[in-house]
Design a protein around this motif. Structure first.
Motif, PDB file in Angstrom:
ATOM      1  N   SER B  23       0.817  -1.220   0.000  1.00 25.82           N
ATOM      2  CA  SER B  23       0.000   0.000   0.000  1.00 25.82           C
ATOM      3  C   SER B  23       0.848   1.267   0.000  1.00 25.82           C
ATOM      4  CB  SER B  23      -0.970  -0.004   1.183  1.00 25.82           C
ATOM      5  OG  SER B  23      -0.242  -0.220   2.373  1.00 25.82           O
ATOM      6  N   ALA B  24       2.153   1.134   0.246  1.00 22.70           N
ATOM      7  CA  ALA B  24       3.040   2.306   0.185  1.00 22.70           C
ATOM      8  C   ALA B  24       3.508   2.571  -1.244  1.00 22.70           C
ATOM      9  CB  ALA B  24       4.246   2.093   1.089  1.00 22.70           C
ATOM     10  N   CYS B  25       3.193   1.652  -2.168  1.00 22.63           N
ATOM     11  CA  CYS B  25       3.703   1.769  -3.529  1.00 22.63           C
ATOM     12  C   CYS B  25       2.660   2.336  -4.480  1.00 22.63           C
ATOM     13  CB  CYS B  25       4.156   0.399  -4.047  1.00 22.63           C
ATOM     14  SG  CYS B  25       5.670  -0.125  -3.244  1.00 22.63           S
ATOM     15  N   GLY B  26       3.118   3.238  -5.354  1.00 24.28           N
ATOM     16  CA  GLY B  26       2.218   3.840  -6.329  1.00 24.28           C
ATOM     17  C   GLY B  26       2.433   3.295  -7.722  1.00 24.28           C
ATOM     18  N   GLY B  27       3.430   2.421  -7.876  1.00 23.13           N
ATOM     19  CA  GLY B  27       3.701   1.900  -9.210  1.00 23.13           C
ATOM     20  C   GLY B  27       4.206   0.475  -9.171  1.00 23.13           C
ATOM     21  N   PHE B  28       3.850  -0.275 -10.219  1.00 24.85           N
ATOM     22  CA  PHE B  28       4.317  -1.656 -10.346  1.00 24.85           C
ATOM     23  C   PHE B  28       4.646  -1.881 -11.813  1.00 24.85           C
ATOM     24  CE2 PHE B  28       3.177  -6.036 -11.522  1.00 24.85           C
ATOM     25  CZ  PHE B  28       4.081  -6.719 -10.735  1.00 24.85           C
ATOM     26  N   GLU B  72      15.270   3.276  -6.157  1.00 25.67           N
ATOM     27  CA  GLU B  72      14.344   3.518  -5.050  1.00 25.67           C
ATOM     28  C   GLU B  72      13.110   2.631  -5.219  1.00 25.67           C
ATOM     29  OE1 GLU B  72      14.455   6.097  -2.479  1.00 25.67           O
ATOM     30  OE2 GLU B  72      16.592   6.046  -2.939  1.00 25.67           O
ATOM     31  N   VAL B  73      13.311   1.325  -5.018  1.00 22.97           N
ATOM     32  CA  VAL B  73      12.196   0.392  -5.202  1.00 22.97           C
ATOM     33  C   VAL B  73      11.936  -0.366  -3.902  1.00 22.97           C
ATOM     34  CG1 VAL B  73      12.514   0.145  -7.681  1.00 22.97           C
ATOM     35  CG2 VAL B  73      13.761  -1.381  -6.137  1.00 22.97           C
ATOM     36  N   SER B  74      10.713  -0.869  -3.748  1.00 22.87           N
ATOM     37  CA  SER B  74      10.335  -1.534  -2.507  1.00 22.87           C
ATOM     38  C   SER B  74      10.359  -3.053  -2.615  1.00 22.87           C
ATOM     39  CB  SER B  74       8.921  -1.105  -2.107  1.00 22.87           C
ATOM     40  OG  SER B  74       8.863   0.292  -2.028  1.00 22.87           O
ATOM     41  N   GLY B  75       9.861  -3.564  -3.744  1.00 23.73           N
ATOM     42  CA  GLY B  75       9.799  -5.018  -3.907  1.00 23.73           C
ATOM     43  C   GLY B  75      10.309  -5.427  -5.265  1.00 23.73           C
ATOM     44  N   VAL B  76      11.097  -6.499  -5.311  1.00 26.24           N
ATOM     45  CA  VAL B  76      11.605  -7.005  -6.589  1.00 26.24           C
ATOM     46  C   VAL B  76      11.512  -8.523  -6.557  1.00 26.24           C
ATOM     47  CG1 VAL B  76      13.204  -5.118  -7.096  1.00 26.24           C
ATOM     48  CG2 VAL B  76      13.982  -7.000  -5.681  1.00 26.24           C
ATOM     49  N   SER B  97       7.917  -3.266  -7.568  1.00 24.87           N
ATOM     50  CA  SER B  97       7.007  -2.262  -7.035  1.00 24.87           C
ATOM     51  C   SER B  97       7.836  -1.138  -6.420  1.00 24.87           C
ATOM     52  CB  SER B  97       6.068  -2.876  -5.994  1.00 24.87           C
ATOM     53  OG  SER B  97       6.813  -3.551  -5.014  1.00 24.87           O
ATOM     54  N   ALA B  98       7.295   0.090  -6.510  1.00 25.15           N
ATOM     55  CA  ALA B  98       8.039   1.248  -6.033  1.00 25.15           C
ATOM     56  C   ALA B  98       7.070   2.356  -5.652  1.00 25.15           C
ATOM     57  CB  ALA B  98       8.986   1.741  -7.124  1.00 25.15           C
ATOM     58  N   HIS B  99       7.553   3.309  -4.873  1.00 25.10           N
ATOM     59  CA  HIS B  99       6.722   4.454  -4.529  1.00 25.10           C
ATOM     60  C   HIS B  99       6.368   5.231  -5.790  1.00 25.10           C
ATOM     61  CE1 HIS B  99       8.035   4.680  -0.013  1.00 25.10           C
ATOM     62  NE2 HIS B  99       7.749   3.462  -0.411  1.00 25.10           N
ATOM     63  N   HIS B 100       7.354   5.341  -6.722  1.00 26.26           N
ATOM     64  CA  HIS B 100       7.148   6.109  -7.958  1.00 26.26           C
ATOM     65  C   HIS B 100       7.624   5.312  -9.163  1.00 26.26           C
ATOM     66  CE1 HIS B 100       6.187   9.518  -5.439  1.00 26.26           C
ATOM     67  NE2 HIS B 100       7.274   9.275  -4.739  1.00 26.26           N
TER      68      HIS B 100
END
Lengths: 79, 141
Positions: B23-28, B72-76, B97-100
């Protein structure tokens, strides 16, 4: 004389006719071991091969130790 | 989720995408590699992927860790098929997935490019004329 575990993949597996082999060898280096097995199984030229020792890419001149796991890596093609 | 895996069975992209929701990510951004019915104008009927899995998992995981460090990515994550594949089958799946979005696009590109270069996976093409051959990523980009 040392004993190393060699696992074969792709065209090398087809040339060797087996998936793995425990090789007793006098080879000092990975390159010498490749040369020895290339003679036995008619492997392609070492030119574009790489080698992994104990799951890490290694230099062909790396010295082999008893019990090492050796895999020759033909040009890869994932993706 | 930050894993590199091999699968002997059909890939299940919906579940991989689900595992990456955040839910913190705005892009995938996702890349799917498919089995193509030709290579250099030569008709291909199926493929076989072989992997040195023990090393491949380490090297693949290293690529994902590098992507996490550099962008600056959250999940890979990345899942690669092995075994026999038919035309249209999914050969590889990469998800980021990433914030931007900018970082997600860049990381996804980095991951698939490095996987193709470094992970010990081999592909044998079987052609319509009965011939077959091991190919490599230096010949075919």
């Amino acid at each position: 004389m040392i004993s190393v575990d060699v696992e074969f993949f792709a065209m090398l597996r087809e040339h060797a006719g087996r998936e793995r082999e425990k090789v007793e060898t006098n080879a000092d280096t990975a390159a010498e071991l490749y040369s020895e097995l290339a003679d036995r199984y008619a492997f392609p030229d070492i030119g574009r091969m790489k080698v992994a020792i104990n799951q890490e890419f290694s230099d062909w001149e790396s010295r082999l130790s008893d019990g090492d796991s050796v895999v020759f890596i033909p040009p890869v093609a994932g993706g | 989720m930050s894993d590199f895996l091999f699968s002997h069975d059909l890939l299940d992209p919906a579940s991989y995408r689900q595992a990456q929701t955040d839910s913190a990510c705005g892009g995938f951004v996702c890349f799917e590699g498919w089995v193509r019915n030709h290579n250099d104008d030569r008709p291909v009927i199926r493929l076989e992927y072989q992997a040195y899995e023990k090393m491949g998992i380490r090297e693949g995981q290293r690529v994902l860790d590098e992507a996490l460090e550099q962008f600056e990515v959250s999940g890979v994550s990345c899942i690669h098929r092995t075994g026999t594949l038919e035309i249209g089958d999914l050969a590889v799946w990469v998800g980021v997935s990433a914030h931007h979005r900018d970082a997600a696009f860049s990381a996804c590109r980095y991951i698939i490019d490095e996987i193709k270069l470094r992970v010990p996976i081999w592909k044998k093409e079987h052609y319509a004329d009965g011939d077959s051959g091991w190919i490599n990523n230096e010949q075919a980009k």
